[in-house]
Design a protein around this motif. Structure first.
Motif, short mmCIF file in Angstrom:
data_model
loop_
_atom_site.label_atom_id
_atom_site.label_comp_id
_atom_site.label_asym_id
_atom_site.label_seq_id
_atom_site.Cartn_x
_atom_site.Cartn_y
_atom_site.Cartn_z
N GLY A 48 -10.09 38.97 59.94
CA GLY A 48 -9.06 39.88 59.57
C GLY A 48 -7.78 38.87 59.35
N PRO A 49 -6.73 39.43 59.03
CA PRO A 49 -5.34 38.94 58.70
C PRO A 49 -4.93 38.49 60.15
CG PRO A 49 -5.15 41.08 58.29
CD PRO A 49 -6.68 40.88 58.79
N ALA A 50 -5.32 37.78 61.06
CA ALA A 50 -4.70 37.15 62.37
C ALA A 50 -3.66 36.45 62.16
CB ALA A 50 -5.89 36.52 62.97
N GLU A 51 -3.48 35.44 61.19
CA GLU A 51 -2.23 34.85 61.02
C GLU A 51 -0.96 35.38 60.76
OE1 GLU A 51 -4.92 34.56 59.23
OE2 GLU A 51 -6.16 32.67 59.73
N LEU A 52 -1.19 36.47 59.83
CA LEU A 52 -0.17 37.53 59.61
C LEU A 52 0.48 38.11 60.86
CD1 LEU A 52 1.43 38.44 57.10
CD2 LEU A 52 -0.29 40.34 56.95
N LEU A 53 -0.72 38.86 61.69
CA LEU A 53 -0.09 39.53 62.98
C LEU A 53 0.56 38.73 64.03
CD1 LEU A 53 -3.58 41.69 63.04
CD2 LEU A 53 -1.24 42.39 62.44
N TYR A 54 -0.07 37.14 64.22
CA TYR A 54 0.67 36.38 65.28
C TYR A 54 1.93 36.03 64.72
CZ TYR A 54 -3.50 35.50 68.11
OH TYR A 54 -4.38 35.72 69.03
N SER A 55 2.11 36.01 63.34
CA SER A 55 3.36 35.43 62.81
C SER A 55 4.36 36.49 62.89
CB SER A 55 3.03 35.04 61.30
OG SER A 55 3.44 36.22 60.27
N MET A 56 3.96 37.86 63.04
CA MET A 56 4.78 38.78 63.28
C MET A 56 4.97 39.22 64.73
SD MET A 56 4.26 40.79 59.66
CE MET A 56 5.67 41.96 59.94
N GLY A 57 4.70 38.24 65.70
CA GLY A 57 4.97 38.50 67.19
C GLY A 57 3.75 39.30 67.85
N PHE A 193 5.15 32.91 58.65
CA PHE A 193 3.58 33.03 58.19
C PHE A 193 3.01 31.84 57.94
CE2 PHE A 193 0.95 34.79 54.58
CZ PHE A 193 -0.03 35.10 55.39
N ARG A 194 3.84 30.94 57.11
CA ARG A 194 3.43 29.34 56.73
C ARG A 194 3.06 28.66 58.02
NH1 ARG A 194 4.89 28.57 51.34
NH2 ARG A 194 6.77 29.70 50.77
N GLU A 195 3.88 28.81 58.93
CA GLU A 195 3.48 28.11 60.07
C GLU A 195 2.19 28.52 60.93
OE1 GLU A 195 5.40 27.11 64.42
OE2 GLU A 195 6.41 28.62 63.27
N ALA A 196 2.09 29.89 60.87
CA ALA A 196 0.76 30.29 61.46
C ALA A 196 -0.49 29.93 60.35
CB ALA A 196 0.74 32.02 61.52
N VAL A 197 -0.26 30.13 59.41
CA VAL A 197 -1.60 29.62 58.22
C VAL A 197 -1.64 28.06 58.44
CG1 VAL A 197 -1.99 29.39 55.93
CG2 VAL A 197 -0.87 31.45 56.63
N GLY A 198 -0.72 27.52 58.31
CA GLY A 198 -0.97 25.96 58.61
C GLY A 198 -1.55 25.62 60.08
N LEU A 199 -1.45 26.50 61.14
CA LEU A 199 -1.99 26.07 62.48
C LEU A 199 -3.40 26.69 62.36
CD1 LEU A 199 0.83 27.35 64.92
CD2 LEU A 199 -0.24 25.27 64.70
N SER A 200 -3.54 27.67 61.53
CA SER A 200 -4.97 28.31 61.43
C SER A 200 -5.62 27.14 60.65
CB SER A 200 -4.89 29.77 60.50
OG SER A 200 -6.23 30.37 60.66
N GLY A 238 -4.52 30.49 64.09
CA GLY A 238 -3.00 30.57 63.68
C GLY A 238 -2.10 30.39 64.79
N THR A 239 -2.68 30.01 66.16
CA THR A 239 -1.73 29.31 67.18
C THR A 239 -2.08 28.17 67.56
OG1 THR A 239 -3.21 29.82 68.92
CG2 THR A 239 -2.13 31.83 67.98
N LEU A 310 -7.26 27.35 54.00
CA LEU A 310 -5.88 27.96 54.00
C LEU A 310 -4.76 26.67 53.95
CD1 LEU A 310 -6.50 29.72 57.49
CD2 LEU A 310 -5.96 30.87 55.51
N ASP A 311 -3.81 27.24 53.16
CA ASP A 311 -2.85 26.28 52.48
C ASP A 311 -1.47 26.84 52.87
OD1 ASP A 311 -1.14 24.53 51.40
OD2 ASP A 311 -1.99 24.47 49.35
N PRO A 312 -0.35 26.31 53.93
CA PRO A 312 0.71 26.95 54.07
C PRO A 312 1.71 26.90 53.10
CG PRO A 312 0.42 24.69 55.33
CD PRO A 312 -0.82 25.13 54.71
N SER A 313 1.45 26.13 51.83
CA SER A 313 2.29 26.02 50.71
C SER A 313 1.96 27.15 49.84
CB SER A 313 2.07 24.72 50.03
OG SER A 313 0.97 24.82 49.35
N ASP A 314 0.98 27.67 50.14
CA ASP A 314 0.57 29.07 49.28
C ASP A 314 -0.30 30.11 50.21
OD1 ASP A 314 0.29 31.00 47.10
OD2 ASP A 314 -0.94 29.53 46.12
#
Lengths: 416, 254
Positions: A48-57, A193-200, A238-239, A310-314
């Motif tokens: 699921g969208p873990a990156e989104l959730l981690y990015s929102m704390g 969010f970009r950062e979490a996607v990048g880490l993912s 994402g971490t 996964l691409d932090p630029s998009d």
């Protein structure tokens, strides 16, 4: 004698100590969030969208990971009857039935790590890319805890990843944001969010490198290691924690290759595993294959957590692409090609299809794929019947005979 | 004194022993119930042959209890052993359907005698020896009486249930509706054949082996109706045990 025993057992990875620390850290953060309520807790499906959730704390909890823990603790059959008595069929996902059953009995393996119970959710977010059961599963908890439930509904059996599908899933990602913001009480931050996607992405790229080390002959890692060491990529995608851990594991595998240390001493045969692990038999299966000098070098299950599109630029479009590209959500034609390539890439002598009684989506031998693949590649296959969590669906003695015979069949074919 | 090699197939229901001479010929057969102790069963086999022959150790085992004997043994895969013995008899590529106490197996043997493919029944014993024994018990007849009844059948009734217990409920319902026992027995036999046929496509000579066809020769005739190019070799219940010895032939010939 001790020397002889050692020779027939899989060689343990030293990184396991670091893995334990990484996982302990994750559960400590979750426990503190649950106890102090200083951070919100989101429940998320494993893809699921873990990156989104981690990015929102949020601290993010994954019921499927909990399901696997119940299976590995050999307790699923204790809990499943409770869920069945509550109207859940014993034929549906045994992660779901063992997890809900354990909840109804107020038990969790996390109690050993100081949890009173599983961490109560503030929100539940799912993606149906792996199966529809996750929506029903999360629905049970949303009702119980009276918290919001949000979901992404991904089309099933995708043949081609058309722009329409990617756009639709990407839009669904974006549509989650207002609901999540309301619970998180923070505004969505694109940079985070970009950062979490990048880490993912980075974690997945490292995880891919880990898995690909098994292309080496003999392989420094086997499926039974990977099924355990995939923990961080499932729950900490994402971490930085996942990224840091896989650097350590990767270094150990490189060292093993350099020193010619194989996961299975005297590796003679290489097998691909399709389907779920038998969580309650992981260790005895690892020993059985080691005794047979056979390394399970790759698997559909572990290879599924490679989301390097996964691409932090998009971040939205690339998340949609990565999570729609997932093996389980693709058509049989696509799956066949993926398997054919993996068999070749990992120099597999054979393939085992584990048909899970309660997980149709992870059983790829139900529509003739096994025969088609055999005709194409000539690589022998074995089908075994079992289940991911419910040991009552598995005949161990019969399966051992089948596996031993399969390895002898491979021996006869290869002359090794 | 001539030494004999001994193959023992420790199956879920029966333990079968085959004594083999220096020319690889079968010199004796003995079968006992496996019961609760595989070790007891194998001891009975060994004692039986030891009374009149000198046995060479280790003995060669296969089956569920293949490692549960106190005698020195070399364990083998029963499917590979069975294939070896069948190839020894036929010397050609063939398909084997073996119906035992709780397993049904399909094995495809190639022209060189190697296993190309095999399959075992799913986690269910319907269509195996245990299925027939349970039905015989519930109908209060002996398994040995099955063939006699089947020969009197006028028509076949169809048994649909996959589950042994529900198959019995289905049979009871049929009796209530006037079906005769012989017609039901033929129905049971045919349900066993259908269960075996779904395991794989049989595209060449079919060899039927195992305890069930050995004890119920009518099964072999019914298979023949569906697959004219089929037969069941002599001592088919003992072939896996025989194959165990053959597999180790080069290593340990006396």
């Amino acid at each position: 004698m001790e020397e002889l025993l050692k020779k027939t057992e899989p060689v343990k990875l030293e990184s396991t100590t670091e893995l334990r620390k990484t996982m302990d850290g994750y559960f400590t953060r979750l426990r503190e969030a649950a106890e102090t309520r200083n951070r919100k807790v989101a429940w998320c499906t494993s893809v699921g969208p873990a990156e989104l959730l981690y990015s929102m704390g949020f601290e993010v909890y994954f019921p499927e990971n909990h399901g696997a823990m119940l299976g590995a603790a050999k307790n699923a059959d204790k809990y499943i009857p409770s869920a069945v008595a509550h109207g859940y069929s014993p034929d549906i996902c045994s992660y779901l039935t063992s997890d809900i059953g354990a909840f109804l009995q107020n038990e969790t393996p996390l109690q050993k790590s100081g949890f009173k119970a599983v961490p109560a959710p503030d929100i539940l977010v799912y993606n149906t890319n792996q199966c529809r059961e996750v929506a029903d599963w999360f629905g049970f908890y949303a009702k119980h805890f009276n918290v919001p439930i949000l979901g992404i509904h991904t089309p099933l059996s995708i043949p081609e990843l058309s722009p329409e599908i990617i756009r639709s899933v990407s839009e669904q990602y974006k549509n989650l944001i207002p609901g999540i913001e309301q619970v998180a009480r923070v505004k969505f931050d694109m940079d985070r969010f970009r950062e979490a996607v990048g880490l993912s992405h980075d974690g997945c790229a490292l995880w891919r490198q880990v898995l690909e080390k098994a292309k080496q002959i003999p392989s420094p890692i086997n499926f039974f290691d990977s099924a355990i060491h995939m923990g961080p990529i499932v729950v900490m995608r994402g971490t930085t924690y996942a990224v840091d851990y896989y650097k350590i594991l990767l270094a150990e595998l490189d060292k093993r290759i350099k020193e010619n240390i194989s996961a299975v001493p005297g590796e003679k045969y290489r097998i691909y595993w399709d389907g779920m692990p038998l969580w309650y038999k992981l260790s005895s299966m690892a020993k059985l294959f080691a005794k047979l000098e056979t390394c399970i070098v790759a698997s559909t299950y572990c290879n599924s957590w490679v989301f390097d599109d996964l691409d932090p630029s998009d971040p939205f479009e690339s998340s949609a692409l990565a999570y729609c590209k997932l093996f389980i959500v693709r058509s049989d034609e696509v799956k066949e090609t993926v398997l054919e390539n993996l068999l070749g890439d990992f120099s597999a002598d054979g393939i085992i299809f584990h048909e899970s009684k309660t997980c149709a989506r992870n059983s790829n031998n139900r529509y003739g794929l096994q025969n088609r693949l055999f005709k194409k590649t000539g690589i022998p296959y074995l089908e075994i019947n079992g289940d991911l969590n419910d040991p009552r669906c598995f005949s161990e003695e019969q399966s051992i005979i089948a596996i031993e015979t399969f390895v002898e069949q491979l021996a006869g074919k290869s002359g090794k | 004194m001539m030494k004999y090699r001994l193959g023992i197939d420790l199956g879920s229901s029966y333990t079968k022993g085959v004594l083999v001479d220096e020319q690889n010929k079968i010199a004796g057969l003995h079968c006992v119930k496996s019961g609760y102790s595989f070790n007891n069963a194998s001891s009975k086999i060994i004692e039986h042959f030891s009374a009149s022959h000198e046995i060479q150790y280790p003995v060669y085992t296969c089956g569920y209890g293949r490692e549960q004997t106190s005698a020195a043994f070399v364990s083998n895969s029963e499917l590979i052993a069975l294939s070896k013995a069948v190839y020894e008899v036929y010397h050609r590529s063939c398909s084997i359907i073996d119906i035992g106490g709780q397993d049904t197996k399909f094995i495809k043997v190639n022209a060189n005698g190697q296993v190309d493919k095999f399959k075992m029944n799913r986690k269910c014993a319907a269509g195996t020896g245990s299925f027939l024994e349970e039905i015989a018990f519930r109908l209060d007849i002996t398994p040995e009486e099955f063939t006699g009844f089947a020969e009197q059948a006028k028509q076949e009734v169809k048994i649909n249930s996959f589950c042994t217990v529900f198959a019995i409920s289905e049979i009871i319902g049929m009796i209530k509706n006037g079906a005769t026992l012989p017609d039901i027995i033929i129905g049971i036999y045919n349900s066993i054949i259908l269960r075996s046929m779904e395991m794989a496509l049989v595209e060449d000579h079919l060899v039927i082996t195992g305890g069930l066809p050995a004890k119920h020769p009518m099964i072999v005739s019914l298979f023949k109706k569906k697959y004219p190019d089929s037969d069941s070799p002599e001592h088919s219940q003992f072939l896996a045990a025989f194959g165990c010895v053959l597999l180790n032939n080069d290593k340990n010939k006396p």
